[in-house]
Design a protein around this motif. Sequence first.
Motif, PDB file in Angstrom:
ATOM      1  N   MET A   1       1.457  -1.096  -0.001  1.00 28.10           N
ATOM      2  CA  MET A   1      -0.013  -0.131  -0.125  1.00 28.10           C
ATOM      3  C   MET A   1       0.935   1.596   0.083  1.00 28.10           C
ATOM      4  SD  MET A   1      -2.977   1.058   2.453  1.00 28.10           S
ATOM      5  CE  MET A   1      -1.824   1.664   4.147  1.00 28.10           C
ATOM      6  N   VAL A   2       0.311   1.800  -0.336  1.00 32.87           N
ATOM      7  CA  VAL A   2       0.897   3.558  -0.689  1.00 32.87           C
ATOM      8  C   VAL A   2      -0.391   4.338  -0.440  1.00 32.87           C
ATOM      9  CG1 VAL A   2       2.806   5.279  -1.753  1.00 32.87           C
ATOM     10  CG2 VAL A   2       2.984   2.458  -2.161  1.00 32.87           C
ATOM     11  N   THR A   3      -0.381   5.198   0.957  1.00 32.73           N
ATOM     12  CA  THR A   3      -1.140   5.753   1.404  1.00 32.73           C
ATOM     13  C   THR A   3      -0.830   7.769   0.557  1.00 32.73           C
ATOM     14  OG1 THR A   3      -2.687   7.273   2.520  1.00 32.73           O
ATOM     15  CG2 THR A   3      -0.095   7.343   3.596  1.00 32.73           C
ATOM     16  N   ARG A   4      -1.998   8.372   0.402  1.00 31.98           N
ATOM     17  CA  ARG A   4      -1.467   9.673  -0.297  1.00 31.98           C
ATOM     18  C   ARG A   4      -0.411  10.949   1.323  1.00 31.98           C
ATOM     19  NH1 ARG A   4      -1.846  11.628  -5.367  1.00 31.98           N
ATOM     20  NH2 ARG A   4      -3.857   9.925  -6.321  1.00 31.98           N
ATOM     21  N   ASP A   5      -1.520  10.715   2.612  1.00 36.26           N
ATOM     22  CA  ASP A   5      -2.034  11.653   3.400  1.00 36.26           C
ATOM     23  C   ASP A   5      -1.591  10.747   4.875  1.00 36.26           C
ATOM     24  OD1 ASP A   5      -2.076  13.588   5.314  1.00 36.26           O
ATOM     25  OD2 ASP A   5      -4.613  14.042   4.555  1.00 36.26           O
ATOM     26  N   LEU A   6       0.354  10.784   5.501  1.00 30.59           N
ATOM     27  CA  LEU A   6       0.723  10.559   6.342  1.00 30.59           C
ATOM     28  C   LEU A   6      -0.061  10.830   7.875  1.00 30.59           C
ATOM     29  CD1 LEU A   6       4.020   9.892   5.599  1.00 30.59           C
ATOM     30  CD2 LEU A   6       2.698   7.984   5.948  1.00 30.59           C
ATOM     31  N   TYR A   7      -0.686  12.491   7.679  1.00 29.80           N
ATOM     32  CA  TYR A   7      -0.807  13.130   8.979  1.00 29.80           C
ATOM     33  C   TYR A   7      -2.800  12.517   8.794  1.00 29.80           C
ATOM     34  CZ  TYR A   7       1.440  17.328   9.180  1.00 29.80           C
ATOM     35  OH  TYR A   7       2.930  18.055   9.643  1.00 29.80           O
ATOM     36  N   TYR A   8      -3.482  12.001   7.746  1.00 35.39           N
ATOM     37  CA  TYR A   8      -4.493  11.750   8.062  1.00 35.39           C
ATOM     38  C   TYR A   8      -4.453   9.881   8.768  1.00 35.39           C
ATOM     39  CZ  TYR A   8      -9.077   8.818   6.652  1.00 35.39           C
ATOM     40  OH  TYR A   8      -9.782   8.148   7.081  1.00 35.39           O
ATOM     41  N   MET A   9      -2.835   9.204   7.926  1.00 38.71           N
ATOM     42  CA  MET A   9      -2.748   7.874   9.198  1.00 38.71           C
ATOM     43  C   MET A   9      -2.377   7.837  10.513  1.00 38.71           C
ATOM     44  SD  MET A   9      -2.681   4.833   6.595  1.00 38.71           S
ATOM     45  CE  MET A   9      -1.521   4.066   7.568  1.00 38.71           C
TER      46      MET A   9
ATOM     47  N   ALA B   1      -3.448  10.746  12.591  1.00 34.38           N
ATOM     48  CA  ALA B   1      -5.376  10.565  12.639  1.00 34.38           C
ATOM     49  C   ALA B   1      -5.757   9.792  13.121  1.00 34.38           C
ATOM     50  CB  ALA B   1      -6.018  11.806  12.279  1.00 34.38           C
ATOM     51  N   ARG B   2      -6.080   8.456  12.555  1.00 32.58           N
ATOM     52  CA  ARG B   2      -6.599   7.192  12.187  1.00 32.58           C
ATOM     53  C   ARG B   2      -5.992   5.912  13.005  1.00 32.58           C
ATOM     54  NH1 ARG B   2     -11.637   5.367  12.471  1.00 32.58           N
ATOM     55  NH2 ARG B   2     -10.851   3.013  11.764  1.00 32.58           N
ATOM     56  N   ALA B   3      -4.868   6.363  13.169  1.00 38.58           N
ATOM     57  CA  ALA B   3      -4.023   5.396  13.739  1.00 38.58           C
ATOM     58  C   ALA B   3      -3.951   5.898  15.022  1.00 38.58           C
ATOM     59  CB  ALA B   3      -2.713   5.372  13.812  1.00 38.58           C
ATOM     60  N   ARG B   4      -3.924   7.021  15.903  1.00 40.46           N
ATOM     61  CA  ARG B   4      -4.385   8.024  17.095  1.00 40.46           C
ATOM     62  C   ARG B   4      -5.772   7.304  17.610  1.00 40.46           C
ATOM     63  NH1 ARG B   4      -2.277  13.349  18.427  1.00 40.46           N
ATOM     64  NH2 ARG B   4      -2.920  12.805  20.501  1.00 40.46           N
ATOM     65  N   HIS B   5      -6.561   7.616  16.578  1.00 37.83           N
ATOM     66  CA  HIS B   5      -8.085   7.095  17.258  1.00 37.83           C
ATOM     67  C   HIS B   5      -8.464   6.189  17.714  1.00 37.83           C
ATOM     68  CE1 HIS B   5     -12.086   7.734  17.271  1.00 37.83           C
ATOM     69  NE2 HIS B   5     -12.297   6.920  16.001  1.00 37.83           N
ATOM     70  N   LYS B   6      -7.762   4.634  17.169  1.00 39.94           N
ATOM     71  CA  LYS B   6      -8.240   3.380  17.262  1.00 39.94           C
ATOM     72  C   LYS B   6      -6.995   3.144  18.786  1.00 39.94           C
ATOM     73  CE  LYS B   6      -8.300   1.169  13.952  1.00 39.94           C
ATOM     74  NZ  LYS B   6      -8.482   0.029  12.382  1.00 39.94           N
ATOM     75  N   GLY B   7      -5.875   4.083  18.946  1.00 43.19           N
ATOM     76  CA  GLY B   7      -5.389   3.725  20.103  1.00 43.19           C
ATOM     77  C   GLY B   7      -3.860   2.835  19.273  1.00 43.19           C
ATOM     78  N   ASP B   8      -3.683   2.596  18.024  1.00 44.54           N
ATOM     79  CA  ASP B   8      -2.264   2.354  16.999  1.00 44.54           C
ATOM     80  C   ASP B   8      -1.246   3.591  16.911  1.00 44.54           C
ATOM     81  OD1 ASP B   8      -0.229   1.626  15.406  1.00 44.54           O
ATOM     82  OD2 ASP B   8      -1.761   0.181  14.043  1.00 44.54           O
ATOM     83  N   ARG B   9      -0.068   3.116  18.211  1.00 46.40           N
ATOM     84  CA  ARG B   9       0.861   4.318  17.430  1.00 46.40           C
ATOM     85  C   ARG B   9       2.043   4.169  16.785  1.00 46.40           C
ATOM     86  NH1 ARG B   9      -1.217   8.718  20.610  1.00 46.40           N
ATOM     87  NH2 ARG B   9      -2.257   8.104  22.431  1.00 46.40           N
TER      88      ARG B   9
END
Length: 313
Positions: A175-183, A185-193
């Motif tokens: 996978m290649v994602t465009r937006d690391l800030y989104y990733m 934010a998503r990780a923090r919401h799920k408790g994934d650091r």
Amino acid sequence: MRIGIVVDSACDLPMNYLHQNNIVLLPIAVRIGQTVLPDQRDEAATLAFLQGPLSDQGAEAETIPYTAEQIRDLFLKQLVTDFDQVFCLTITRTRSPLYDNAVQAGYSILNEYKPIRQAAGFNSPFSLRVIDTQNLFAAQAVSAVEAVRMRDSGATVQQMRERLEQVAGNVHGYMVTRDLYYMRARARHKGDRSVGLFSAALGSALDIKPVLHGYRGETAPVAKIKGFDNAVQTLFDFVGKRVSHGLMTPVVCVSYGGPLDELRALPGYAQLRTTCDAHGVALMEAVMSLTGMVNVGKGAVTIGFADELHTFG
């Protein structure tokens, strides 16, 4: 024998492929604030979501897979009479409780199906096999395509079980994602650091895009490349090399978090299609599921194929 195949919403295959091959969908719901959106792999609905106001809140979404009770009810109301054997192929258990829910439901299904089948005129036994695909999104789809191929070729249930477990353990997802800030934010919401603030800030400032590799339930970066277009071209070129080398199954599955015309315009994609065609490998493309998009963001690319152990590069 009537063999059924069940997948969940995160399995990135086109809806017309699911319909044509009689694949049953376990929908995953997406809750954003007070709104609950069922992910039925409806590409038009998913693309409409991208244009709507809720898409800006995707990082805070909650994904809700079928519970054990919902899976049990689906099987007992429909599938134990529609089929004699079902293979349920789930998203990796390291990222979702769906596999465990399906296994738990299986005990109830196998204890309760007999009078239901007998009332429908079937006296033969019903069997269920839950298989952890050990991967996500487009990579998850590789196992489903192989299940269809084997079923259509007349393989036995035992042959399918052994082959699908073998394939699941050898699927590589990238996978290649465009937006690391989104990733982040998503990780923090799920408790994934796993995506730290510094990494996200540095990656965005320098336009560095990590290439993530999913394999046997684990996900890790295998490269950092400057620029999204450069990253996807490097990825497509690498996949083309693996296709030329020879894959375990004749398919490459790819999904994109947006309209497929954008995917087809990405650098390196046309050449990957040419390479696949030259080697008799199907290149199956799909709009990423709503479930996938709220987890990895708009415009992300995922790709999967079954192959021997290899090193990216």
